[in-house]
Design an enzyme around this catalytic site. Structure first.
Site, PDB file in Angstrom:
ATOM      1  N   ASP A 137      26.230 -92.422  34.596  1.00 51.50           N
ATOM      2  CA  ASP A 137      25.187 -93.056  34.317  1.00 51.50           C
ATOM      3  C   ASP A 137      26.271 -93.095  33.312  1.00 51.50           C
ATOM      4  OD1 ASP A 137      22.218 -93.994  33.264  1.00 51.50           O
ATOM      5  OD2 ASP A 137      21.798 -92.428  31.821  1.00 51.50           O
ATOM      6  N   ASP A 191      15.625 -91.164  34.323  1.00 49.37           N
ATOM      7  CA  ASP A 191      15.623 -90.190  33.316  1.00 49.37           C
ATOM      8  C   ASP A 191      14.270 -89.127  33.071  1.00 49.37           C
ATOM      9  OD1 ASP A 191      17.739 -91.977  32.047  1.00 49.37           O
ATOM     10  OD2 ASP A 191      16.268 -92.980  31.471  1.00 49.37           O
TER      11      ASP A 191
END
Length: 396
Positions: A237, A283
């Site tokens: 990420d 997420d």
């Protein structure tokens, strides 16, 4: 005007200009607060209910609801596979027409979304069917092989033949009933609405369904595997958000229900609002499957408390809230897992240290239900073979 964008794969948020390059009137503080608060609430729903459903899923014997277990090897490879997929999409969008790629993706997610939404609403819809509803059972089965092998895989040989039933690998084994078909029809209406209008409400219905199904059906086999997965995606990420523009480019080009959206100008434009704050499903699902694992660990302790589940759930709220706050303050792309991973792992571990249960937490192991089912099937076939041989000897 700034808008929060999320990556299709990991949900990293970005503050950037309007997608069409035009100047929009600034959203009101009330509209921004409503958008971010709604995204936070929508993220919590699939994690909470998906975790509860994962407990029932782990105990179930229905082949169509059998969870997929993630091992440490799978977890270690996942960031590499995700990176290759992300880079591949980036190159596709650079080489080919964005319109045609999104058309293909829309059709693909149209089918997946209908199936996911149908599976999501099925338990709720069952309460509304009358007792007299003719609920017939169906099974969709695809096996490898043809001719005699195919037929042999369906039934058992005649007693006394001395033959055992050959194993035909099952490609698809999906069990459903008439109630599921009704749910499939209702979900198809949402699918057609999304396909024709790309409305943000239809997008969110599909996104919530994908998230809930992911948390319910993807199971980590132990806490160590969860730490490997979250740690790897933490690096993934941060790298793709801060190191390159690949993720931002794909996020802006990718049109599919792989993110939750909520308009910041809803108060001004109503349901036709178009200035969205977004949160990627990654997420939600990635921390969600770890939180669901901790709920099953809580249950395994048999203490009638869900300490680790509630701790990790609160940690998720803290991490996502911090992500939104920093993104809003600095107006820059923020990898959400940068904040979610330390919170979701750190909080439960601190609680385990305080309670002296670190060893129990990291030694907790879940077996693969599919392997257990295969063993059961193998034992059943062995019993049938032994019975057949016994009958044959008795006849002689």
């Amino acid at each position: 005007m700034d808008s929060a964008l999320s990556d299709p794969h990991n949900g990293s948020a970005e503050a950037g200009g309007a997608a069409n390059g035009t100047t929009r009137p600034p959203s009101t503080p009330e509209g921004i607060a409503l958008a971010y608060g709604s995204l936070l609430l929508m993220a919590l729903l699939p994690i909470f209910f998906g975790a509860l459903r994962s407990v029932r899923c782990a105990r179930g014997k229905n082949a169509s609801d059998m969870p997929e277990t993630i091992t440490s090897r799978d977890a270690a490879r996942f960031p590499i596979i995700a990176s290759c997929t992300l880079l591949g999409l980036y190159l596709f969008f650079k080489i080919f027409s964005q319109e045609y790629i999104n058309l293909l993706l829309s059709m693909y997610f149209f089918v997946l979304g209908i199936l996911a939404l149908s599976h999501t609403i099925s338990p709720f819809m069952n309460k509304f069917f009358p007792a007299s509803f003719p609920n017939r059972q169906y099974q969709l089965l695809f096996t490898q092989g043809s001719g005699e092998n195919k037929e042999g895989g369906r039934g058992s040989p005649a007693p006394g033949s001395g033959l055992t039933r050959p194993l035909c690998p099952e490609i698809i084994n999906y069990e459903f009933d008439a109630k599921d078909l009704v749910c499939l029809g209702l979900s198809s209406i949402v699918g057609i609405w999304y396909l024709l209008r790309k409305h943000w409400i239809a997008n969110n219905l599909f996104g919530l369904a994908f998230s809930l199904n992911g948390v319910e059906l993807l199971h980590l086999n132990n806490v160590s595997t969860g730490c490997i997965l979250l740690g790897g995606l933490f690096i993934y990420d941060v790298f793709w958000v801060f190191g390159t523009n690949v993720m931002v480019t794909v996020a802006k080009s990718f049109e599919a229900p792989i993110k939750l959206v909520f308009p910041q100008d809803l108060l001004e434009k109503g349901l036709e609002a178009d200035n969205f704050a977004m949160l990627g499903l990654g997420d939600i699902v990635i921390p969600g499957i770890f939180i669901a694992l901790l709920l099953r660990f809580d249950i395994s302790l048999k203490k009638n408390t869900h300490t680790y589940f509630y701790t990790s759930f609160a940690a998720y709220i803290f991490g996502l809230g911090l992500t939104i706050f920093i993104m809003h303050i600095f107006k820059h792309a923020q990898p959400a897992l940068l904040y979610l991973v330390p919170a979701c792992i750190g909080f439960p571990v601190l609680v385990a240290l305080a309670k002296g249960e670190v060893t129990e937490m990291f030694s907790y192991e879940e077996s693969n239900p599919k392997d257990a089912a295969a063993v059961t099937e193998g034992s059943k076939e062995g019993t049938e073979a032994s019975a057949s041989k016994g009958l044959e000897k008795k006849e002689k």
